[in-house]
Motif scaffolding. Structure first.
Motif, PDB file in Angstrom:
ATOM      1  N   VAL A   3     -10.986 -41.055  24.511  1.00 50.22           N
ATOM      2  CA  VAL A   3     -11.281 -42.398  24.037  1.00 50.22           C
ATOM      3  C   VAL A   3     -12.759 -42.502  23.700  1.00 50.22           C
ATOM      4  CG1 VAL A   3     -11.276 -44.841  24.638  1.00 50.22           C
ATOM      5  CG2 VAL A   3      -9.500 -43.352  25.535  1.00 50.22           C
ATOM      6  N   ILE A   4     -13.054 -43.061  22.549  1.00 52.79           N
ATOM      7  CA  ILE A   4     -14.426 -43.343  22.155  1.00 52.79           C
ATOM      8  C   ILE A   4     -14.490 -44.801  21.725  1.00 52.79           C
ATOM      9  CG2 ILE A   4     -16.282 -42.860  20.515  1.00 52.79           C
ATOM     10  CD1 ILE A   4     -15.194 -39.985  20.358  1.00 52.79           C
ATOM     11  N   CYS A   5     -15.438 -45.525  22.294  1.00 53.03           N
ATOM     12  CA  CYS A   5     -15.686 -46.902  21.903  1.00 53.03           C
ATOM     13  C   CYS A   5     -17.022 -46.903  21.178  1.00 53.03           C
ATOM     14  CB  CYS A   5     -15.728 -47.781  23.149  1.00 53.03           C
ATOM     15  SG  CYS A   5     -15.697 -49.528  22.773  1.00 53.03           S
ATOM     16  N   SER A  60      -7.450 -47.415  17.522  1.00 58.38           N
ATOM     17  CA  SER A  60      -6.405 -47.969  18.366  1.00 58.38           C
ATOM     18  C   SER A  60      -6.743 -49.352  18.886  1.00 58.38           C
ATOM     19  CB  SER A  60      -6.140 -47.026  19.544  1.00 58.38           C
ATOM     20  OG  SER A  60      -5.080 -47.495  20.318  1.00 58.38           O
ATOM     21  N   GLY A  61      -8.010 -49.752  18.777  1.00 61.14           N
ATOM     22  CA  GLY A  61      -8.402 -51.058  19.289  1.00 61.14           C
ATOM     23  C   GLY A  61      -9.576 -51.632  18.531  1.00 61.14           C
ATOM     24  N   ILE A  62      -9.682 -52.951  18.591  1.00 57.56           N
ATOM     25  CA  ILE A  62     -10.780 -53.674  17.959  1.00 57.56           C
ATOM     26  C   ILE A  62     -11.210 -54.784  18.907  1.00 57.56           C
ATOM     27  CG2 ILE A  62      -9.190 -55.182  16.670  1.00 57.56           C
ATOM     28  CD1 ILE A  62     -12.487 -54.005  15.247  1.00 57.56           C
ATOM     29  N   LEU A  92     -11.474 -51.366  26.564  1.00 62.91           N
ATOM     30  CA  LEU A  92     -12.219 -52.113  25.549  1.00 62.91           C
ATOM     31  C   LEU A  92     -12.868 -53.355  26.155  1.00 62.91           C
ATOM     32  CD1 LEU A  92     -13.114 -52.335  22.632  1.00 62.91           C
ATOM     33  CD2 LEU A  92     -10.883 -53.325  22.076  1.00 62.91           C
ATOM     34  N   LEU A  93     -12.178 -54.052  27.044  1.00 59.38           N
ATOM     35  CA  LEU A  93     -12.774 -55.214  27.698  1.00 59.38           C
ATOM     36  C   LEU A  93     -14.006 -54.797  28.502  1.00 59.38           C
ATOM     37  CD1 LEU A  93     -12.830 -58.199  28.423  1.00 59.38           C
ATOM     38  CD2 LEU A  93     -11.228 -57.686  30.295  1.00 59.38           C
ATOM     39  N   ILE A  94     -13.918 -53.708  29.235  1.00 60.12           N
ATOM     40  CA  ILE A  94     -15.072 -53.214  29.991  1.00 60.12           C
ATOM     41  C   ILE A  94     -16.247 -52.967  29.050  1.00 60.12           C
ATOM     42  CG2 ILE A  94     -15.974 -51.211  31.263  1.00 60.12           C
ATOM     43  CD1 ILE A  94     -13.144 -51.044  32.597  1.00 60.12           C
ATOM     44  N   GLU A  95     -15.992 -52.343  27.912  1.00 59.37           N
ATOM     45  CA  GLU A  95     -17.082 -52.037  26.977  1.00 59.37           C
ATOM     46  C   GLU A  95     -17.667 -53.299  26.356  1.00 59.37           C
ATOM     47  OE1 GLU A  95     -18.543 -49.298  27.072  1.00 59.37           O
ATOM     48  OE2 GLU A  95     -16.995 -48.192  28.153  1.00 59.37           O
TER      49      GLU A  95
END
Length: 181
Positions: A3-5, A60-62, A92-95
């Motif tokens: 996973v990469i944010c 996969s997420g935004i 994602l919420l953590i980031e």
């Protein structure tokens, strides 16, 4: 799963808009995402995943926060429907919360549908509480709950975020970290 944010870049826009349609039914246009990319008060992030080291990356997420005074307004948090249930929404919420902390913001807020039990459970897990309601907020007439979380700058909250992310590493075998914005 790796996973990469990271922040959204212009090359992401077609895929971001497609993901927006799958997650939110077309909430924001490409022009809206472009504006967010250029705003000094906005952190717009994507979550990329790969199944293996040799697999291609895919969005996969935004997620997005707006910095308003001392508050982080979480305007978007969506995960590809096929990828839900793997801890990616939490990641994602953590980031997003870490981005708020890095900006020096002390509180976070958002609106969520009362019918979205998954999202409500996620936000409550991270200490958000119901502060009010916006009647007929959504286009279909459903109201929104207004959620708030204070204490973002406390050491105990930063430690709790790290513990949750470590747990996600172990439980879902998510490996990686955020890239600086």
């Amino acid at each position: 799963m790796r996973v990469i944010c990271r922040p959204v870049v212009s090359q992401d826009l077609p895929n971001v808009v497609t993901l927006d349609h799958r997650c939110f039914g077309g909430l924001w246009s490409e022009a809206a995402y472009t504006r967010e990319m250029g705003s000094p008060n906005s952190d717009l992030w994507v979550l990329e995943v790969t199944a293996t080291a040799r697999s291609p990356r895919r969005l996969s997420g935004i997620g997005c926060i707006w910095a308003i005074l001392e508050e982080a307004h979480i305007t978007l948090l969506g995960i590809e429907p096929a990828d839900q249930g793997q801890g990616l929404g939490q990641w994602l919420l953590i980031e997003l919360l870490r981005a708020a902390i890095a900006r020096g913001l002390s509180r976070a807020t958002l609106e969520v549908r009362p019918s979205n039990s998954r999202a409500l459970a996620l936000y409550k897990k991270y200490g958000f509480g119901v502060a009010g309601e916006r009647r007929r907020y959504y286009a279909d007439g459903e109201s929104a709950l207004i959620l708030w979380k204070s204490g973002l700058q406390t050491p105990s909250f930063a430690a709790a975020l790290q513990r949750q992310q470590d747990h996600l590493h172990q439980k879902h075998r998510l490996t990686s970290h955020s890239l600086p914005g």
